[in-house]
Design an enzyme around this catalytic site. Structure first.
Site, PDB file in Angstrom:
ATOM      1  N   CYS A 181       0.824  -1.214   0.000  1.00 44.28           N
ATOM      2  CA  CYS A 181       0.000   0.000   0.000  1.00 44.28           C
ATOM      3  C   CYS A 181       0.857   1.263   0.000  1.00 44.28           C
ATOM      4  O   CYS A 181       0.635   2.159  -0.797  1.00 44.28           O
ATOM      5  CB  CYS A 181      -0.933  -0.001   1.210  1.00 44.28           C
ATOM      6  N   CYS A 223      -3.892  -0.547  10.716  1.00 46.51           N
ATOM      7  CA  CYS A 223      -3.476  -1.030   9.393  1.00 46.51           C
ATOM      8  C   CYS A 223      -3.345  -2.552   9.391  1.00 46.51           C
ATOM      9  O   CYS A 223      -3.725  -3.199   8.420  1.00 46.51           O
ATOM     10  CB  CYS A 223      -2.186  -0.350   8.940  1.00 46.51           C
TER      11      CYS A 223
HETATM   12  C1  HEC Z   1      -4.523  -2.242   2.328  1.00 43.18           C
HETATM   13  C2  HEC Z   1      -3.644  -1.091   2.302  1.00 43.18           C
HETATM   14  C3  HEC Z   1      -2.814  -0.811   3.546  1.00 43.18           C
HETATM   15  C4  HEC Z   1      -1.889  -1.632   4.136  1.00 43.18           C
HETATM   16  C5  HEC Z   1      -1.483  -3.039   3.756  1.00 43.18           C
HETATM   17  C6  HEC Z   1      -1.309  -0.849   5.210  1.00 43.18           C
HETATM   18  N1  HEC Z   1      -1.866   0.381   5.273  1.00 43.18           N
HETATM   19 FE1  HEC Z   1      -1.262   1.923   6.442  1.00 43.18          FE
HETATM   20  N2  HEC Z   1      -2.779   3.047   5.749  1.00 43.18           N
HETATM   21  C7  HEC Z   1      -3.680   2.682   4.765  1.00 43.18           C
HETATM   22  C8  HEC Z   1      -4.669   3.738   4.588  1.00 43.18           C
HETATM   23  C9  HEC Z   1      -5.833   3.705   3.609  1.00 43.18           C
HETATM   24  C10 HEC Z   1      -4.322   4.748   5.503  1.00 43.18           C
HETATM   25  C11 HEC Z   1      -5.043   6.089   5.741  1.00 43.18           C
HETATM   26  C12 HEC Z   1      -4.665   7.077   4.680  1.00 43.18           C
HETATM   27  C13 HEC Z   1      -3.196   7.340   4.721  1.00 43.18           C
HETATM   28  O1  HEC Z   1      -2.734   8.202   5.475  1.00 43.18           O
HETATM   29  O2  HEC Z   1      -2.442   6.620   4.027  1.00 43.18           O
HETATM   30  C14 HEC Z   1      -3.102   4.311   6.173  1.00 43.18           C
HETATM   31  C15 HEC Z   1      -2.394   5.075   7.087  1.00 43.18           C
HETATM   32  C16 HEC Z   1      -1.181   4.723   7.628  1.00 43.18           C
HETATM   33  C17 HEC Z   1      -0.344   5.594   8.428  1.00 43.18           C
HETATM   34  C18 HEC Z   1      -0.645   7.046   8.813  1.00 43.18           C
HETATM   35  C19 HEC Z   1      -0.041   8.007   7.818  1.00 43.18           C
HETATM   36  C20 HEC Z   1      -0.337   9.432   8.188  1.00 43.18           C
HETATM   37  O3  HEC Z   1       0.279  10.339   7.595  1.00 43.18           O
HETATM   38  O4  HEC Z   1      -1.162   9.672   9.047  1.00 43.18           O
HETATM   39  C21 HEC Z   1       0.752   4.879   8.783  1.00 43.18           C
HETATM   40  C22 HEC Z   1       1.899   5.357   9.648  1.00 43.18           C
HETATM   41  C23 HEC Z   1       0.604   3.572   8.204  1.00 43.18           C
HETATM   42  N3  HEC Z   1      -0.568   3.510   7.508  1.00 43.18           N
HETATM   43  C24 HEC Z   1       1.516   2.541   8.358  1.00 43.18           C
HETATM   44  C25 HEC Z   1       1.279   1.240   7.903  1.00 43.18           C
HETATM   45  C26 HEC Z   1       2.121   0.128   8.258  1.00 43.18           C
HETATM   46  C27 HEC Z   1       3.358   0.195   9.134  1.00 43.18           C
HETATM   47  C28 HEC Z   1       1.572  -0.970   7.645  1.00 43.18           C
HETATM   48  C29 HEC Z   1       2.004  -2.412   7.764  1.00 43.18           C
HETATM   49  C30 HEC Z   1       1.928  -2.966   9.111  1.00 43.18           C
HETATM   50  C31 HEC Z   1       0.432  -0.516   6.875  1.00 43.18           C
HETATM   51  N4  HEC Z   1       0.278   0.820   7.085  1.00 43.18           N
HETATM   52  C32 HEC Z   1      -0.318  -1.326   6.051  1.00 43.18           C
HETATM   53  C33 HEC Z   1      -3.648   1.515   4.029  1.00 43.18           C
HETATM   54  C34 HEC Z   1      -2.811   0.443   4.286  1.00 43.18           C
END
Ligand code: HEC
Ligand code: HEC
Length: 262
Positions: A181, A223
């Site tokens: 992602c 997440c």
């Molecule tokens: C299916 C897609 C997906 C996966 C897999 C995923 N995320 Fe996310 N994540 C998102 C979405 C959608 C958001 C909310 C929007 C954004 O800020 O990206 C988010 C938000 C975040 C944020 C906040 C960013 C901000 O500026 O507020 C962090 C930190 C984050 N993810 C870390 C992780 C980590 C570490 C993992 C693995 C453990 C992970 N994500 C896995 C979709 C995903």
């Protein structure tokens, strides 16, 4: 699995069918580094920037109160970290780091609890408690605008490797890694959100979905749950290592705490 891959294919064109990530898996292209702030609406950006409109500053103010308060047995944080001796401006931008006494990786919340135990003869505050969120938001807010920069330390290497591995490992029923992602699909829409690069520079952050301030580890749990994987405990070694990897990956981005996020 194949059907699920097809179902998600419109979103994750690159995620399915590739080989399991090996040692040559590519980190985020540093030329594209951008904060989650860039994906907020203009209105939310203005709210984040304005100390009077940003709800996160309620926690910062409360944290400042706790920082300055003392009682009969306990010296205030400010008595040691006030204007003179050990000012904390810029400190949060260098965390997580190795705690000299235990030799282990610690983040800002952990460091604050060490001071409570070692220097205030007080109990540690529970992860995600209002007081710990308030104190960590206050201390991190003293680094607003300071670029994230982890100081080189060879003792960090095993933690960094572990955090990076967590980031690239597929997990949960959706079988997706953070990497799929946040490295490969940032900028794309997912369930009404735009996927950002997944940086921690705004945390603790006020999430509109939570209607509250929350820690970076709480965000990790969301997440992990989002891909239907079992989330790790707050302050677990996995999440601390992940926090280190993310900090290194985000180096140069300014601290925005308290940020507002969807
Ligand atoms: C299916 C897609 C997906 C996966 C897999 C995923 N995320 Fe996310 N994540 C998102 C979405 C959608 C958001 C909310 C929007 C954004 O800020 O990206 C988010 C938000 C975040 C944020 C906040 C960013 C901000 O500026 O507020 C962090 C930190 C984050 N993810 C870390 C992780 C980590 C570490 C993992 C693995 C453990 C992970 N994500 C896995 C979709 C995903
Ligand atoms: C009696 C003095 C004292 C008190 C009270 C105290 N600290 Fe500390 N603090 C220290 C010392 C000394 C260090 C340096 C590391 C060490 O020796 O533990 C430190 C380190 C820190 C650091 C890390 C600084 C760095 O450069 O990495 C933070 C953050 C911090 N303290 C926050 C707090 C907070 C928040 C409180 C109140 C809950 C507090 N401290 C109370 C003495 C104190």
């Amino acid at each position: 699995m194949r059907r699920r891959c097809l179902a998600l294919a419109f979103l994750f064109l690159t995620a399915c069918g590739d080989a399991e990530p090996g040692p040559d898996r590519a980190d985020l292209d540093r030329d594209t580094l951008v904060s989650g702030y860039a994906f907020l609406t203009r209105e939310t950006q203005r709210e984040q920037d304005d100390e009077f409109l940003n709800p996160g500053f309620l926690w910062v103010d409360r944290g400042a109160g706790l920082f300055n308060s003392a009682d009969a047995v306990r010296a205030s944080c400010a008595s040691c970290h006030g204007a003179g001796d050990r000012p904390l401006a810029g400190v949060a931008a260098r965390y997580p780091r190795i705690d000299e006494e235990t030799g282990k990786l610690t983040n800002l919340e952990g460091r604050i609890n060490f001071c409570r135990i070692r220097h205030q003869a007080a109990e540690p505050l529970a992860p995600e408690s209002e007081d710990l969120l308030a104190l960590s938001a206050y201390v991190a807010s003293l680094s607003r605008g300071v670029p994230i920069g982890i100081e080189p330390d060879e003792r960090l290497a095993p933690y960094y490797a572990k955090g990076r591995d967590y980031f690239f490992t597929r997990r949960g029923q959706l079988n997706l890694a953070c990497h799929h992602c946040h490295d490969r699909n940032w900028g794309r829409a997912l369930r009404g959100d735009t996927i950002s690069q997944g940086h921690g520079n705004g945390f603790p952050a006020y999430r509109l979905e939570w209607q509250s301030l929350g820690s970076l580890h709480r965000r990790f749990r969301d997440c992990d749950t989002g891909v239907r994987a079992a989330p790790r405990p707050l302050q677990s070694e996995d999440y601390l290592a992940l926090e280190l990897y993310l900090a290194q990956r985000a180096s140069g981005l300014a601290v925005e705490t308290p940020a507002i996020r969807p």
